[in-house]
Motif scaffolding. Structure first.
Motif, PDB file in Angstrom:
ATOM      1  N   VAL A 121     -42.729  28.439  27.977  1.00  0.00           N
ATOM      2  CA  VAL A 121     -42.071  28.881  26.748  1.00  0.00           C
ATOM      3  C   VAL A 121     -40.689  28.242  26.605  1.00  0.00           C
ATOM      4  O   VAL A 121     -39.945  28.141  27.570  1.00  0.00           O
ATOM      5  CB  VAL A 121     -41.921  30.417  26.744  1.00  0.00           C
ATOM      6  CG1 VAL A 121     -41.195  30.883  25.506  1.00  0.00           C
ATOM      7  CG2 VAL A 121     -43.275  31.082  26.849  1.00  0.00           C
ATOM      8  N   SER A 122     -40.371  27.843  25.372  1.00  0.00           N
ATOM      9  CA  SER A 122     -39.030  27.378  25.020  1.00  0.00           C
ATOM     10  C   SER A 122     -38.522  28.266  23.893  1.00  0.00           C
ATOM     11  O   SER A 122     -38.908  28.106  22.740  1.00  0.00           O
ATOM     12  CB  SER A 122     -39.066  25.924  24.559  1.00  0.00           C
ATOM     13  OG  SER A 122     -39.465  25.078  25.609  1.00  0.00           O
ATOM     14  N   PRO A 123     -37.652  29.221  24.223  1.00  0.00           N
ATOM     15  CA  PRO A 123     -37.137  30.134  23.193  1.00  0.00           C
ATOM     16  C   PRO A 123     -35.926  29.554  22.470  1.00  0.00           C
ATOM     17  O   PRO A 123     -35.306  28.599  22.928  1.00  0.00           O
ATOM     18  CB  PRO A 123     -36.732  31.365  24.008  1.00  0.00           C
ATOM     19  CG  PRO A 123     -36.346  30.802  25.329  1.00  0.00           C
ATOM     20  CD  PRO A 123     -37.246  29.620  25.562  1.00  0.00           C
ATOM     21  N   GLY A 124     -35.589  30.146  21.338  1.00  0.00           N
ATOM     22  CA  GLY A 124     -34.391  29.773  20.600  1.00  0.00           C
ATOM     23  C   GLY A 124     -34.454  28.415  19.926  1.00  0.00           C
ATOM     24  O   GLY A 124     -33.424  27.796  19.681  1.00  0.00           O
ATOM     25  N   ALA A 125     -35.641  27.953  19.581  1.00  0.00           N
ATOM     26  CA  ALA A 125     -35.802  26.649  18.941  1.00  0.00           C
ATOM     27  C   ALA A 125     -35.629  26.756  17.426  1.00  0.00           C
ATOM     28  O   ALA A 125     -35.616  27.852  16.863  1.00  0.00           O
ATOM     29  CB  ALA A 125     -37.180  26.084  19.257  1.00  0.00           C
ATOM     30  N   ARG A 126     -35.486  25.632  16.777  1.00  0.00           N
ATOM     31  CA  ARG A 126     -35.381  25.625  15.313  1.00  0.00           C
ATOM     32  C   ARG A 126     -36.714  25.882  14.642  1.00  0.00           C
ATOM     33  O   ARG A 126     -36.784  26.473  13.574  1.00  0.00           O
ATOM     34  CB  ARG A 126     -34.840  24.287  14.831  1.00  0.00           C
ATOM     35  CG  ARG A 126     -33.384  24.116  15.104  1.00  0.00           C
ATOM     36  CD  ARG A 126     -32.911  22.828  14.511  1.00  0.00           C
ATOM     37  NE  ARG A 126     -31.448  22.803  14.594  1.00  0.00           N
ATOM     38  CZ  ARG A 126     -30.695  22.074  13.832  1.00  0.00           C
ATOM     39  NH1 ARG A 126     -31.238  21.290  12.930  1.00  0.00           N
ATOM     40  NH2 ARG A 126     -29.400  22.119  13.963  1.00  0.00           N
ATOM     41  N   ARG A 127     -37.791  25.376  15.259  1.00  0.00           N
ATOM     42  CA  ARG A 127     -39.133  25.540  14.717  1.00  0.00           C
ATOM     43  C   ARG A 127     -40.052  26.105  15.781  1.00  0.00           C
ATOM     44  O   ARG A 127     -39.928  25.771  16.948  1.00  0.00           O
ATOM     45  CB  ARG A 127     -39.722  24.200  14.290  1.00  0.00           C
ATOM     46  CG  ARG A 127     -39.153  23.637  13.053  1.00  0.00           C
ATOM     47  CD  ARG A 127     -39.917  22.392  12.729  1.00  0.00           C
ATOM     48  NE  ARG A 127     -39.599  21.936  11.401  1.00  0.00           N
ATOM     49  CZ  ARG A 127     -40.101  20.850  10.871  1.00  0.00           C
ATOM     50  NH1 ARG A 127     -40.923  20.107  11.571  1.00  0.00           N
ATOM     51  NH2 ARG A 127     -39.772  20.499   9.656  1.00  0.00           N
ATOM     52  N   ALA A 128     -40.984  26.919  15.349  1.00  0.00           N
ATOM     53  CA  ALA A 128     -41.975  27.472  16.268  1.00  0.00           C
ATOM     54  C   ALA A 128     -43.195  26.562  16.300  1.00  0.00           C
ATOM     55  O   ALA A 128     -43.512  25.901  15.311  1.00  0.00           O
ATOM     56  CB  ALA A 128     -42.375  28.871  15.820  1.00  0.00           C
ATOM     57  N   GLY A 129     -43.865  26.535  17.438  1.00  0.00           N
ATOM     58  CA  GLY A 129     -45.057  25.714  17.546  1.00  0.00           C
ATOM     59  C   GLY A 129     -45.809  25.983  18.835  1.00  0.00           C
ATOM     60  O   GLY A 129     -45.282  26.561  19.780  1.00  0.00           O
ATOM     61  N   LEU A 130     -47.057  25.547  18.857  1.00  0.00           N
ATOM     62  CA  LEU A 130     -47.931  25.712  20.004  1.00  0.00           C
ATOM     63  C   LEU A 130     -48.612  24.383  20.255  1.00  0.00           C
ATOM     64  O   LEU A 130     -49.124  23.756  19.321  1.00  0.00           O
ATOM     65  CB  LEU A 130     -48.972  26.804  19.697  1.00  0.00           C
ATOM     66  CG  LEU A 130     -50.044  27.076  20.720  1.00  0.00           C
ATOM     67  CD1 LEU A 130     -49.433  27.762  21.932  1.00  0.00           C
ATOM     68  CD2 LEU A 130     -51.119  27.964  20.127  1.00  0.00           C
ATOM     69  N   SER A 131     -48.597  23.936  21.509  1.00  0.00           N
ATOM     70  CA  SER A 131     -49.247  22.669  21.836  1.00  0.00           C
ATOM     71  C   SER A 131     -49.830  22.749  23.229  1.00  0.00           C
ATOM     72  O   SER A 131     -49.526  23.648  24.006  1.00  0.00           O
ATOM     73  CB  SER A 131     -48.250  21.514  21.744  1.00  0.00           C
ATOM     74  OG  SER A 131     -47.238  21.660  22.722  1.00  0.00           O
ATOM     75  N   ARG A 132     -50.674  21.780  23.533  1.00  0.00           N
ATOM     76  CA  ARG A 132     -51.268  21.682  24.856  1.00  0.00           C
ATOM     77  C   ARG A 132     -50.807  20.375  25.475  1.00  0.00           C
ATOM     78  O   ARG A 132     -50.999  19.311  24.900  1.00  0.00           O
ATOM     79  CB  ARG A 132     -52.787  21.723  24.754  1.00  0.00           C
ATOM     80  CG  ARG A 132     -53.459  21.867  26.100  1.00  0.00           C
ATOM     81  CD  ARG A 132     -54.942  21.933  25.968  1.00  0.00           C
ATOM     82  NE  ARG A 132     -55.346  23.092  25.190  1.00  0.00           N
ATOM     83  CZ  ARG A 132     -56.616  23.444  25.026  1.00  0.00           C
ATOM     84  NH1 ARG A 132     -57.571  22.742  25.547  1.00  0.00           N
ATOM     85  NH2 ARG A 132     -56.911  24.500  24.305  1.00  0.00           N
ATOM     86  N   GLY A 133     -50.191  20.453  26.643  1.00  0.00           N
ATOM     87  CA  GLY A 133     -49.685  19.275  27.320  1.00  0.00           C
ATOM     88  C   GLY A 133     -50.816  18.443  27.907  1.00  0.00           C
ATOM     89  O   GLY A 133     -51.973  18.856  27.937  1.00  0.00           O
ATOM     90  N   GLU A 134     -50.475  17.271  28.397  1.00  0.00           N
ATOM     91  CA  GLU A 134     -51.476  16.393  28.999  1.00  0.00           C
ATOM     92  C   GLU A 134     -52.109  17.027  30.233  1.00  0.00           C
ATOM     93  O   GLU A 134     -53.248  16.734  30.569  1.00  0.00           O
ATOM     94  CB  GLU A 134     -50.836  15.054  29.373  1.00  0.00           C
ATOM     95  CG  GLU A 134     -50.438  14.232  28.174  1.00  0.00           C
ATOM     96  CD  GLU A 134     -49.815  12.920  28.584  1.00  0.00           C
ATOM     97  OE1 GLU A 134     -49.923  12.527  29.757  1.00  0.00           O
ATOM     98  OE2 GLU A 134     -49.215  12.275  27.709  1.00  0.00           O
ATOM     99  N   ASP A 135     -51.357  17.888  30.907  1.00  0.00           N
ATOM    100  CA  ASP A 135     -51.878  18.574  32.087  1.00  0.00           C
ATOM    101  C   ASP A 135     -52.737  19.789  31.720  1.00  0.00           C
ATOM    102  O   ASP A 135     -53.253  20.471  32.589  1.00  0.00           O
ATOM    103  CB  ASP A 135     -50.733  19.004  32.999  1.00  0.00           C
ATOM    104  CG  ASP A 135     -49.714  19.895  32.299  1.00  0.00           C
ATOM    105  OD1 ASP A 135     -49.846  20.098  31.078  1.00  0.00           O
ATOM    106  OD2 ASP A 135     -48.790  20.367  32.974  1.00  0.00           O
ATOM    107  N   GLY A 136     -52.878  20.069  30.424  1.00  0.00           N
ATOM    108  CA  GLY A 136     -53.694  21.176  29.954  1.00  0.00           C
ATOM    109  C   GLY A 136     -52.944  22.476  29.787  1.00  0.00           C
ATOM    110  O   GLY A 136     -53.487  23.449  29.280  1.00  0.00           O
TER     111      GLY A 136
END
Length: 82
Positions: A17-32
């Protein structure tokens, strides 16, 4: 991101998790590993609630079906789908 294919009861989700960002989003990294970026600040559980709602929406389930098992105050969290 659509994660409905992973919505099986008992499944656990390791999330970074990365809190306090300008935009919200969900992604899957290369490691899954799932990565969630939320605009909520990490105080009084606000960021955890935002992560729970975002993950529930991607899975197509109610937020109350997700239980935070580990990582209440950490950026690395483990959720279980009940």
């Amino acid at each position: 991101m659509d994660l409905r294919d992973l919505a099986v009861s008992g499944t656990t989700f390791a999330i970074r998790v990365s809190p306090g960002a300008r935009r919200a989003g969900l992604s899957r990294g290369e490691d899954g590993q799932l990565r969630v970026v939320v605009t909520a600040v990490p105080e009084k559980g606000r960021a955890n609630d935002a992560v729970r709602r975002m993950l529930a929406k991607a899975l197509g389930v109610a937020p109350t079906r997700l239980t935070l098992l580990r990582g209440q105050t950490s950026r690395d969290k483990l959720f279980r789908l009940d």
